[in-house]
Structures are given as C-alpha cells and as structure tokens.
Design a protein around this motif. Structure first.
Motif, PDB file in Angstrom:
ATOM      1  N   LYS A  86       0.281  12.721  -7.285  1.00  0.00           N
ATOM      2  CA  LYS A  86       1.185  13.869  -7.396  1.00  0.00           C
ATOM      3  C   LYS A  86       1.594  14.368  -6.011  1.00  0.00           C
ATOM      4  CE  LYS A  86       0.907  14.310 -11.932  1.00  0.00           C
ATOM      5  NZ  LYS A  86       2.082  14.179 -12.824  1.00  0.00           N
ATOM      6  N   CYS A  87       0.602  14.450  -5.108  1.00  0.00           N
ATOM      7  CA  CYS A  87       0.870  14.928  -3.740  1.00  0.00           C
ATOM      8  C   CYS A  87       1.198  13.792  -2.787  1.00  0.00           C
ATOM      9  CB  CYS A  87      -0.340  15.695  -3.199  1.00  0.00           C
ATOM     10  SG  CYS A  87      -0.739  17.195  -4.119  1.00  0.00           S
ATOM     11  N   ASN A  88       0.940  12.547  -3.202  1.00  0.00           N
ATOM     12  CA  ASN A  88       1.151  11.369  -2.364  1.00  0.00           C
ATOM     13  C   ASN A  88       0.373  11.485  -1.051  1.00  0.00           C
ATOM     14  OD1 ASN A  88       2.210   8.820  -1.794  1.00  0.00           O
ATOM     15  ND2 ASN A  88       3.938   9.691  -0.650  1.00  0.00           N
ATOM     16  N   GLN A  89      -0.924  11.735  -1.165  1.00  0.00           N
ATOM     17  CA  GLN A  89      -1.784  11.860   0.003  1.00  0.00           C
ATOM     18  C   GLN A  89      -3.232  11.592  -0.393  1.00  0.00           C
ATOM     19  OE1 GLN A  89      -1.699  15.915   1.396  1.00  0.00           O
ATOM     20  NE2 GLN A  89      -2.833  16.690  -0.355  1.00  0.00           N
ATOM     21  N   HIS A  90      -4.045  11.319   0.602  1.00  0.00           N
ATOM     22  CA  HIS A  90      -5.480  11.201   0.370  1.00  0.00           C
ATOM     23  C   HIS A  90      -6.114  12.595   0.449  1.00  0.00           C
ATOM     24  CE1 HIS A  90      -4.974   6.831   1.223  1.00  0.00           C
ATOM     25  NE2 HIS A  90      -5.968   6.746   0.340  1.00  0.00           N
ATOM     26  N   THR A  95      -1.877  18.052   3.719  1.00  0.00           N
ATOM     27  CA  THR A  95      -1.640  17.309   4.959  1.00  0.00           C
ATOM     28  C   THR A  95      -0.509  16.300   4.805  1.00  0.00           C
ATOM     29  OG1 THR A  95      -3.258  15.616   4.372  1.00  0.00           O
ATOM     30  CG2 THR A  95      -4.071  17.541   5.556  1.00  0.00           C
ATOM     31  N   GLY A  96      -0.404  15.700   3.631  1.00  0.00           N
ATOM     32  CA  GLY A  96       0.611  14.676   3.416  1.00  0.00           C
ATOM     33  C   GLY A  96       0.269  13.341   4.032  1.00  0.00           C
ATOM     34  N   TYR A  97      -0.969  13.193   4.530  1.00  0.00           N
ATOM     35  CA  TYR A  97      -1.371  11.960   5.199  1.00  0.00           C
ATOM     36  C   TYR A  97      -1.855  10.922   4.193  1.00  0.00           C
ATOM     37  CZ  TYR A  97      -1.232  14.387   9.678  1.00  0.00           C
ATOM     38  OH  TYR A  97      -0.826  15.074  10.783  1.00  0.00           O
ATOM     39  N   VAL A  98      -1.407   9.698   4.397  1.00  0.00           N
ATOM     40  CA  VAL A  98      -1.931   8.554   3.654  1.00  0.00           C
ATOM     41  C   VAL A  98      -2.748   7.747   4.649  1.00  0.00           C
ATOM     42  CG1 VAL A  98      -1.377   6.496   2.319  1.00  0.00           C
ATOM     43  CG2 VAL A  98       0.070   8.528   2.121  1.00  0.00           C
TER      44      VAL A  98
END
Length: 291
Positions: A103-107, A87-90
């Motif tokens: 690593k993916c910079n997301q939750h 998703t890429g969502y934080v």
C-alpha cells in the motif's frame, strides 16, 4: 513480504472516502460537547446544590480544572504527534524482520502495520483513535494512556456529583417505574413538558450528560486497564492476540520505554518528551537515514 493482516481494510474503500470525515469530526465533537456539558452541569448546576460550603465547592472546582488541563494537554499532544512511518524507501537488502507494504510501497520495521484509515504504516500500531483523528502508536501512546485516565476521572467525578444532585432535587434514585422512566429518554422530556419532577434546563442538561459520563467512565476504565496491562507485557493488541512476547524487556523497562525514565510524571501533568523506543530495533531505525 506480503502486507500484514492488519493492513486489510474492514470497510469498503468508498465508505471510507465518503464518510470517514464525518466519523472523525463526530467523535471530536462529541468529546468537546460532553466536556463542556460536564463543566456546566458540575460548576453551575450541581456544585451549588451539593456542597454546603465555599471551601468544598472551590476544592472540587480546582480538582475538575486539574483533570481538565491534563485531559486537554494529552489530547492536544496526542493529536499532533504522528506515529506513522513514511520514508518511502525500498531497501535493497532489508533486515529479515522487516516487511514490505504494497500500500505504501516501502519497507517497514517490525511491529508496524498499515492503517487503512490513516493510509500509512504506523510504528508499533496500537489502534486507530477517532478522538485523536490518528493512530495510537510508538510516539503518542504515552499521551493516549494518561488521556483516557483523566477522561475516566473527570467522567466518574461528574457522574457521582450529578447523581447526588438529581437524587435530591429531581427524582430520588430507587427501583420504581417512575424513577426509571424519569431518567431514561423520553422520560425527562415528558417531565419537562408536563412540569413533573420540576425539570429545569440545568437538570435536563445534567440528565443528558449522565449518559455520556456513564459510557466514558466504563469505556475509559476498560481502555486504561487494558493499555497498562499490554504495556507491562511489552505487547500491542495484535501481538497479544497472536501470543507474541519477544519484545518484552521486563515490566519496569517496558513502562520506561513508553513513558521515559520518569514515567510516573506523565500521569501528573502532560510531558511532551521523546520516547526512548525511537532508538530500539523495532522502532524507527537509525540507519535508514544514511541510505
């Protein structure tokens, strides 16, 4: 929250970048090579010698084709079904059970782990399958388990049939040096070259197929029993190692969540259905789309 333990790479990054494609394609190539070797050895070499009547021969061909269709169907469905979470969502206020993958910079939701080979977080990660060339997880576990079952059934059938064929036309199976030498490389090559044991091309291929059938029979049986055991307990391999059982909802519901309501049908023929776990709290959350 820090990246989970499963996100840590085991191999150096340079090795992955340089040789991962070779490992992936070698595994897929071995699978198809062994599959066609089994078909050739059984249908064109062993069946005409092992079975006396056409009815027996055709019955075994039908069985082998049924196993092949299920094996290839689940292989195809498992290979094209992605269990990754991208998703890429934080999230500004993530649930307490969620993790943040650096690593993916997301939750990411519970039961997901970062795969250093897929380079993505995988929902309910089971393991990375080099034959599928992707991780086995939430969405494609229902294809992987029937796949290994039918690989086992096909390999066991070929192993038994080829051994009967070689026992009567090559070297009788017995505990002797000549027998062991004749079935272990370079024995077959020596016999082929010196014309001992009447080694033809078909027999040589059948002997070679035996090694692959033995490894896949034992390996797939272990995988199938292990996967069915973990599904019954509602666990992933990681959770089993950590003693986590909070996601189990009973044996029947655990199987239903993975395979669907009519889960026995998944073992009769490939079913491209959507898993019910998509709506569960530890699967793909429904509320992230509205963020």
């Amino acid at each position: 929250m820090e990246v989970s333990e499963r996100s840590k790479g085991v191999f150096p990054a340079k090795f992955i970048n340089d040789y991962l494609w070779l490992i992936q394609y070698s595994a897929v190539g071995f699978y198809f090579l062994l599959t066609f070797g089994v078909l050739y050895s059984c249908i064109f070499v062993a069946y005409p010698q092992v079975f006396d009547t056409l009815e027996q021969k055709y019955a075994n061909i039908i069985y082998l084709m049924y196993v092949l269709c299920n094996m290839m169907g689940n292989f195809f469905l498992g290979s094209i079904t992605d269990s990754s979470f991208k998703t890429g969502y934080v999230l500004s206020d993530p649930p307490k059970t969620w993790m943040f993958c650096t690593k993916c910079n997301q939750h990411t939701p519970p039961r997901s782990h970062h795969c250093f080979i897929c380079r993505a977080c995988v929902l309910k990660q089971d393991h990375h399958c080099f034959f599928f060339t992707r991780c086995v997880g939430l969405r494609n576990q229902k294809y992987f388990i029937p796949y290994v079952l039918y690989v086992f059934l096909g390999s066991f059938h070929a192993l038994r049939t080829i051994l009967v064929y070689l026992n009567t036309t090559y070297v009788p199976l017995e505990w002797s040096f000549y027998c062991i030498f004749s079935y272990l490389f370079p024995g077959p090559i020596y016999n082929w070259y010196w014309d001992y044991g009447d080694v033809t091309f078909g027999k040589f291929v059948s002997i070679s197929v035996l090694y692959g059938c033995f490894s896949t029979t034992s390996g797939c049986l272990f995988l199938f029993v292990g996967e069915m055991f973990l599904v019954a307990r509602g666990q992933t391999p990681y959770e089993f190692g950590k003693g986590i059982r909070k996601y189990s909802q009973g044996v029947y519901n655990n199987y239903k969540q993975v395979f669907g309501k009519l889960f026995p049908l998944n073992f009769l023929f490939p079913l491209p259905n959507k898993t019910k776990e998509e709506k569960s709290p530890w699967g793909e959350p429904t509320f992230y789309r509205s963020i």
